[in-house]
Design a protein around this motif. Structure first.
Motif, PDB file in Angstrom:
ATOM      1  N   ILE A   1       0.861  -1.187   0.000  1.00 19.80           N
ATOM      2  CA  ILE A   1       0.000   0.000   0.000  1.00 19.80           C
ATOM      3  C   ILE A   1       0.897   1.237   0.000  1.00 19.80           C
ATOM      4  O   ILE A   1       1.808   1.336   0.832  1.00 19.80           O
ATOM      5  N   PRO A   2       0.665   2.183  -0.927  1.00 26.08           N
ATOM      6  CA  PRO A   2       1.559   3.350  -1.015  1.00 26.08           C
ATOM      7  C   PRO A   2       1.302   4.359   0.102  1.00 26.08           C
ATOM      8  O   PRO A   2       0.247   4.972   0.164  1.00 26.08           O
ATOM      9  N   GLY A   3       2.274   4.509   0.983  1.00 21.58           N
ATOM     10  CA  GLY A   3       2.171   5.491   2.068  1.00 21.58           C
ATOM     11  C   GLY A   3       3.451   6.295   2.128  1.00 21.58           C
ATOM     12  O   GLY A   3       4.474   5.808   2.629  1.00 21.58           O
ATOM     13  N   THR A   4       3.449   7.458   1.520  1.00 22.64           N
ATOM     14  CA  THR A   4       4.629   8.344   1.562  1.00 22.64           C
ATOM     15  C   THR A   4       4.200   9.765   1.224  1.00 22.64           C
ATOM     16  O   THR A   4       3.542   9.973   0.195  1.00 22.64           O
ATOM     17  N   ILE A   5       4.560  10.705   2.067  1.00 22.44           N
ATOM     18  CA  ILE A   5       4.153  12.092   1.790  1.00 22.44           C
ATOM     19  C   ILE A   5       4.782  12.605   0.498  1.00 22.44           C
ATOM     20  O   ILE A   5       4.259  13.524  -0.117  1.00 22.44           O
ATOM     21  N   ASP A   6       5.901  11.995   0.079  1.00 22.97           N
ATOM     22  CA  ASP A   6       6.608  12.488  -1.111  1.00 22.97           C
ATOM     23  C   ASP A   6       5.799  12.289  -2.398  1.00 22.97           C
ATOM     24  O   ASP A   6       6.056  12.959  -3.391  1.00 22.97           O
ATOM     25  N   ASN A   7       4.883  11.363  -2.393  1.00 25.15           N
ATOM     26  CA  ASN A   7       4.066  11.041  -3.585  1.00 25.15           C
ATOM     27  C   ASN A   7       4.917  10.569  -4.756  1.00 25.15           C
ATOM     28  O   ASN A   7       4.609  10.847  -5.916  1.00 25.15           O
TER      29      ASN A   7
END
Ligand code: ATP
Length: 324
Positions: free
Chosen positions: A124-130
């Motif tokens: 699951i994609p979880g990163t503020i950097d996007n």
């Protein structure tokens, strides 16, 4: 396929919405009689066999919390194959059927390495950097931009009152998404991002353009790593007529309650993850495009082509620079 036990970990930088995912996974697992374990500290805890059994009581009221109750870590040793093998063995020894990984591109690479040693993965994609390019949104990005914009607006107002220019540094590693969305949303004047680098001379030229157009307090947003923010503010102060300051937006971007958009996305991602688990479909990355949640193979997710929003960048340039 019978799935009795699963585990979840959060890895890399924390991102708002990670706790929301954990909450939903645990609640759905409870409804389906699947045991669910949390791995502490990302891949570090996986290697050290640091697991905790999760239940509804443990995840009550965590959905609106920033950070991650499982904690996270940067654990470079995971790039070594023997470390991955031992970690996969820890899952096997505990008879855990599948692992859900929430993190950014580094975490996805770790997940791929585990899958090559027999671990069934959902990512699951979880990163503020996007910066995972197969999905248009990663968890945490929307909240980070909103947090940064609030900060930038406040600082902009005081700088404008004093006729001062300001250079803001935002996060994003090698991705300019946070900087771009902040610059557009807060009507900043100049942007410096990896997708369209800009030289010091061009910065000076653009500051002079602002001054010529009666803007005595130009605002610049730079993505981290583009310039040393303190140094560039000092040089702009010397080389233009504007009294520049700098401001590092910093950890406020990571902290705090997830936005409604991030919470909703987290819920959708968690639901899709549990559907895949129940259907016995693994080594998939979950994402969203045009508001529709989808899943693709981990390899495709990691090899996806660049999807930077050049349309928005062009709009920014259109609004800020008139052609002579
Ligand atoms: P963020 O975007 O928030 O920084 P991320 O997941 O990209 O999140 P990284 O620090 O790059 O953060 O990676 C997280 C962890 O994933 C690393 O500390 C490491 O344990 C593992 N990892 C990173 N790259 C690899 C790789 N090439 N092979 C195996 N594991 C990796």
């Amino acid at each position: 396929m019978d799935i009795d036990k699963i585990a979840v970990l959060t890895s890399g930088g924390d991102a708002q919405g990670m706790n929301t995912v954990i909450n939903i996974l645990v609640r759905i697992a409870g409804l389906r009689n699947i045991e669910i374990y949390g791995v502490k500290d990302g891949y570090k805890g996986l290697y050290n066999d640091d697991f905790v059994k999760l239940d509804n009581d443990m995840v009550q009221n965590i959905s609106s919390l920033g950070g991650t109750i499982l904690k996270t870590a940067r654990f470079d040793e995971f790039k070594k194959e023997d470390v991955v093998i031992k970690s996969a063995q820890n899952l096997k020894n505990r008879q855990i059927d599948a692992l859900i990984v929430i993190g950014g591109d580094g975490s996805f690479k770790g997940a791929l390495a585990l899958s090559r040693h027999g671990v069934k993965i959902i990512a699951i994609p979880g990163t503020i950097d996007n910066d995972l390019r197969y999905t248009s949104k990663c968890l945490g990005f929307d909240t980070a931009v909103n947090n940064a914009c609030k900060y930038i607006e406040n600082v902009k107002q005081t700088m404008s009152a004093m006729n001062r220019g300001v250079v803001f540094e935002v996060m994003g590693r090698y991705c300019g998404d946070i900087a771009l969305y902040c610059a557009v949303s807060t009507a900043c004047d100049i942007i410096a991002i990896p997708e369209k680098p800009i030289t010091e001379e061009e910065l000076i030229e653009k500051v002079n353009y602002c001054v010529k157009n009666k803007n005595s307090a130009p605002t610049i947003v730079i993505a981290e790593k583009m310039f040393d923010v303190r140094d560039i503010a000092e040089r702009l102060k010397k080389k233009t007529k504007v009294d520049f300051r700098y401001s590092i937006v910093g950890y406020i971007q990571r902290g705090g309650q997830p936005s409604v958009a991030d919470k909703a996305l987290a819920m959708e991602f968690a639901v899709r993850a549990m559907e895949l688990v129940e259907d016995g479909i693994f080594n998939r990355a979950i994402g969203v495009k045009n508001d529709v949640v989808f899943d693709d193979s981990l390899e495709n997710a990691l090899n996806a082509k660049y999807n930077f929003n050049y349309g928005l960048l062009n709009l920014f340039y259109l609004l800020n620079y008139k052609k002579d």
